[in-house]
Design a protein around this motif. Structure first.
Motif, PDB file in Angstrom:
ATOM      1  N   ASP A 131       0.838   3.298  -9.159  1.00 10.94           N
ATOM      2  CA  ASP A 131       0.362   3.104 -10.530  1.00 10.94           C
ATOM      3  C   ASP A 131      -0.751   2.071 -10.611  1.00 10.94           C
ATOM      4  O   ASP A 131      -1.393   1.941 -11.661  1.00 10.94           O
ATOM      5  CB  ASP A 131       1.525   2.662 -11.424  1.00 10.94           C
ATOM      6  N   TRP A 132      -0.957   1.305  -9.555  1.00 13.21           N
ATOM      7  CA  TRP A 132      -2.033   0.302  -9.542  1.00 13.21           C
ATOM      8  C   TRP A 132      -3.305   0.846  -8.921  1.00 13.21           C
ATOM      9  O   TRP A 132      -4.283   0.107  -8.783  1.00 13.21           O
ATOM     10  CB  TRP A 132      -1.597  -0.932  -8.762  1.00 13.21           C
ATOM     11  N   GLY A 133      -3.322   2.104  -8.515  1.00 14.27           N
ATOM     12  CA  GLY A 133      -4.497   2.676  -7.877  1.00 14.27           C
ATOM     13  C   GLY A 133      -4.717   2.196  -6.466  1.00 14.27           C
ATOM     14  O   GLY A 133      -5.850   2.201  -5.970  1.00 14.27           O
ATOM     15  N   ILE A 134      -3.643   1.779  -5.777  1.00 14.76           N
ATOM     16  CA  ILE A 134      -3.732   1.231  -4.428  1.00 14.76           C
ATOM     17  C   ILE A 134      -3.042   2.170  -3.452  1.00 14.76           C
ATOM     18  O   ILE A 134      -1.956   2.686  -3.737  1.00 14.76           O
ATOM     19  CB  ILE A 134      -3.101  -0.179  -4.368  1.00 14.76           C
ATOM     20  N   LYS A 135      -3.682   2.379  -2.304  1.00 14.18           N
ATOM     21  CA  LYS A 135      -3.141   3.214  -1.238  1.00 14.18           C
ATOM     22  C   LYS A 135      -2.815   2.323  -0.044  1.00 14.18           C
ATOM     23  O   LYS A 135      -3.704   1.712   0.553  1.00 14.18           O
ATOM     24  CB  LYS A 135      -4.167   4.284  -0.840  1.00 14.18           C
ATOM     25  N   VAL A 136      -1.524   2.247   0.326  1.00 11.76           N
ATOM     26  CA  VAL A 136      -1.097   1.492   1.504  1.00 11.76           C
ATOM     27  C   VAL A 136      -1.253   2.403   2.713  1.00 11.76           C
ATOM     28  O   VAL A 136      -0.577   3.426   2.833  1.00 11.76           O
ATOM     29  CB  VAL A 136       0.359   1.010   1.359  1.00 11.76           C
ATOM     30  N   ALA A 140      -0.436  -9.136  -6.172  1.00 15.54           N
ATOM     31  CA  ALA A 140       0.765  -8.344  -6.431  1.00 15.54           C
ATOM     32  C   ALA A 140       1.197  -7.559  -5.197  1.00 15.54           C
ATOM     33  O   ALA A 140       2.397  -7.462  -4.892  1.00 15.54           O
ATOM     34  CB  ALA A 140       0.510  -7.392  -7.603  1.00 15.54           C
ATOM     35  N   THR A 141       0.236  -7.012  -4.470  1.00 16.13           N
ATOM     36  CA  THR A 141       0.567  -6.263  -3.258  1.00 16.13           C
ATOM     37  C   THR A 141       1.154  -7.177  -2.186  1.00 16.13           C
ATOM     38  O   THR A 141       2.092  -6.804  -1.475  1.00 16.13           O
ATOM     39  CB  THR A 141      -0.685  -5.552  -2.719  1.00 16.13           C
ATOM     40  N   ALA A 144       4.903  -6.781  -0.747  1.00 17.29           N
ATOM     41  CA  ALA A 144       5.129  -6.551   0.684  1.00 17.29           C
ATOM     42  C   ALA A 144       6.196  -7.499   1.225  1.00 17.29           C
ATOM     43  O   ALA A 144       7.055  -7.093   2.028  1.00 17.29           O
ATOM     44  CB  ALA A 144       3.817  -6.735   1.444  1.00 17.29           C
ATOM     45  N   GLN A 145       6.180  -8.761   0.805  1.00 16.08           N
ATOM     46  CA  GLN A 145       7.198  -9.707   1.258  1.00 16.08           C
ATOM     47  C   GLN A 145       8.588  -9.284   0.790  1.00 16.08           C
ATOM     48  O   GLN A 145       9.559  -9.300   1.557  1.00 16.08           O
ATOM     49  CB  GLN A 145       6.870 -11.103   0.727  1.00 16.08           C
ATOM     50  N   THR A 146       8.695  -8.886  -0.492  1.00 11.00           N
ATOM     51  CA  THR A 146       9.991  -8.468  -1.026  1.00 11.00           C
ATOM     52  C   THR A 146      10.481  -7.196  -0.348  1.00 11.00           C
ATOM     53  O   THR A 146      11.669  -7.068  -0.012  1.00 11.00           O
ATOM     54  CB  THR A 146       9.870  -8.246  -2.541  1.00 11.00           C
ATOM     55  N   THR A 147       9.583  -6.259  -0.112  1.00  9.10           N
ATOM     56  CA  THR A 147       9.973  -5.001   0.535  1.00  9.10           C
ATOM     57  C   THR A 147      10.446  -5.246   1.962  1.00  9.10           C
ATOM     58  O   THR A 147      11.415  -4.630   2.420  1.00  9.10           O
ATOM     59  CB  THR A 147       8.781  -4.029   0.525  1.00  9.10           C
ATOM     60  N   LEU A 148       9.772  -6.151   2.679  1.00  3.80           N
ATOM     61  CA  LEU A 148      10.190  -6.472   4.047  1.00  3.80           C
ATOM     62  C   LEU A 148      11.608  -7.017   4.073  1.00  3.80           C
ATOM     63  O   LEU A 148      12.434  -6.610   4.896  1.00  3.80           O
ATOM     64  CB  LEU A 148       9.215  -7.471   4.658  1.00  3.80           C
ATOM     65  N   ILE A 177      -3.111  -3.813 -13.767  1.00  3.25           N
ATOM     66  CA  ILE A 177      -2.522  -4.991 -13.158  1.00  3.25           C
ATOM     67  C   ILE A 177      -3.520  -6.133 -13.172  1.00  3.25           C
ATOM     68  O   ILE A 177      -4.735  -5.908 -13.091  1.00  3.25           O
ATOM     69  CB  ILE A 177      -2.049  -4.691 -11.716  1.00  3.25           C
ATOM     70  N   THR A 178      -2.994  -7.362 -13.280  1.00  5.80           N
ATOM     71  CA  THR A 178      -3.868  -8.534 -13.389  1.00  5.80           C
ATOM     72  C   THR A 178      -4.590  -8.807 -12.079  1.00  5.80           C
ATOM     73  O   THR A 178      -5.809  -8.928 -12.033  1.00  5.80           O
ATOM     74  CB  THR A 178      -3.053  -9.769 -13.800  1.00  5.80           C
ATOM     75  N   ASN A 179      -3.824  -8.915 -10.984  1.00  3.83           N
ATOM     76  CA  ASN A 179      -4.390  -9.221  -9.671  1.00  3.83           C
ATOM     77  C   ASN A 179      -3.730  -8.299  -8.662  1.00  3.83           C
ATOM     78  O   ASN A 179      -2.595  -8.553  -8.226  1.00  3.83           O
ATOM     79  CB  ASN A 179      -4.163 -10.692  -9.311  1.00  3.83           C
ATOM     80  N   ALA A 180      -4.414  -7.225  -8.300  1.00  7.69           N
ATOM     81  CA  ALA A 180      -3.818  -6.224  -7.419  1.00  7.69           C
ATOM     82  C   ALA A 180      -3.534  -6.790  -6.029  1.00  7.69           C
ATOM     83  O   ALA A 180      -2.509  -6.466  -5.419  1.00  7.69           O
ATOM     84  CB  ALA A 180      -4.742  -5.010  -7.308  1.00  7.69           C
TER      85      ALA A 180
END
Length: 284
Positions: A186-191, A144-145, A149-153, A138-141
């Motif tokens: 897939d971005w290697g990020i853990k929420v 993007a997060t 988050a805004q869309t998911t909310l 991803i370009t900017n993790a």
């Protein structure tokens, strides 16, 4: 439930395969690539000790370095913390912060399931779990997060009623965390955590809800007062029956009343009259 575990296992395996492929990519740099690498090593050796300052890099305890050699991720993945070496002509690196990052979700105007417009904001805690995927996939993790988050909310709250939004914040936050964690895997990020901070209602709706609550309280108060009057009337009826059985009981009640008034230092004087005397006047 078994399908869910299988899907999660498959996603984990695919992510692991992509990471292995990224970490082993430098084995395919080709003949020209190896020639450039050897030339870079030779140049570094010829310019010692000046070149050593360009080769030595340090990353902090909370950072990891992703090294690119001729545009490919170096074998072994992320480096650090501590000291590592690069070739000044063919290598470049990117530092990745592994600490937990916090950001506020801006207030989102959401139309609920029962057609009520509310403004909801929240806070998200996440961290980079895999530095290699966070750089390569991803370009900017971070950006993007935040957008996700805004869309998911908005998507999660759009399926809830107003009463559910006001009462089930913990469930909504847990649902958002699961959705975000799956999407950013897939971005290697853990929420790690999602919290709903505030739910703002329109002013007219606040007034309507306040009026409804006030009317409910008034109706409840009237019912309680009516029940109290009914219970008091029953008690008075039972007391009158008891007094009627003994004529002297009424005189004792008079004396008790007089004692109570006298104790309050009142100037009112009460003369108890026997009921029999009053009945004689009535007969005449």
């Amino acid at each position: 439930m078994e399908d869910g575990r299988e899907t999660a296992a498959m996603r984990k395996q695919k992510r692991k395969d992509r990471q292995i492929a990224l970490e082993n990519a430098d084995s395919d740099i080709g003949l020209c690539g190896w020639i450039l690498v050897l030339f870079s090593i030779l140049l570094t050796l010829l310019t010692l000790p000046l070149s050593i300052w360009m080769c030595i890099k340090i990353v902090k305890e909370y950072e990891r370095a992703i090294i690119f050699r001729l545009g490919r991720i170096l074998r072994g993945g992320a480096k650090g913390p501590g000291l590592f070496f690069i070739l000044p002509c063919t290598d470049s690196f990117i530092n990745v912060d592994m600490r937990t990052i916090t950001f506020d979700i801006p207030p989102q105007e959401v139309l609920t399931k029962d057609s009520v417009t509310v403004s909801v904001d929240g806070v998200v805690y996440y961290r980079v779990q895999n530095a290699t995927l966070a750089v390569a996939n991803i370009t900017n993790a971070d950006a993007a997060t935040r957008l996700l988050a805004q869309t998911t909310l908005r998507n999660v709250l759009g399926t809830k009623n107003l009463a559910e939004i006001l009462s089930d914040r913990e469930e909504i936050a847990h649902s958002m965390q699961s959705t975000l964690d799956d999407a950013t895997d897939d971005w290697g990020i853990k929420v790690e955590r999602v919290e709903i901070k505030d739910v703002k209602l329109p002013l007219q709706l606040q007034r309507a809800m306040a009026a409804e609550a006030e009317a409910t309280r008034e109706a409840r108060a009237k019912v309680i007062a009516a029940e109290g009057e009914m219970n008091a009337s029953r008690a008075l009826k039972e007391a009158s029956l008891v007094i009627a059985e003994s004529p002297s009981a009424l005189q004792l009640r008079y004396l008790q009343t007089l004692n109570t008034i006298a104790a309050e230092k009142n100037s009112t004087i009460i003369f108890p009259l026997p009921i029999d005397m009053m009945q004689s006047f009535v007969k005449h």
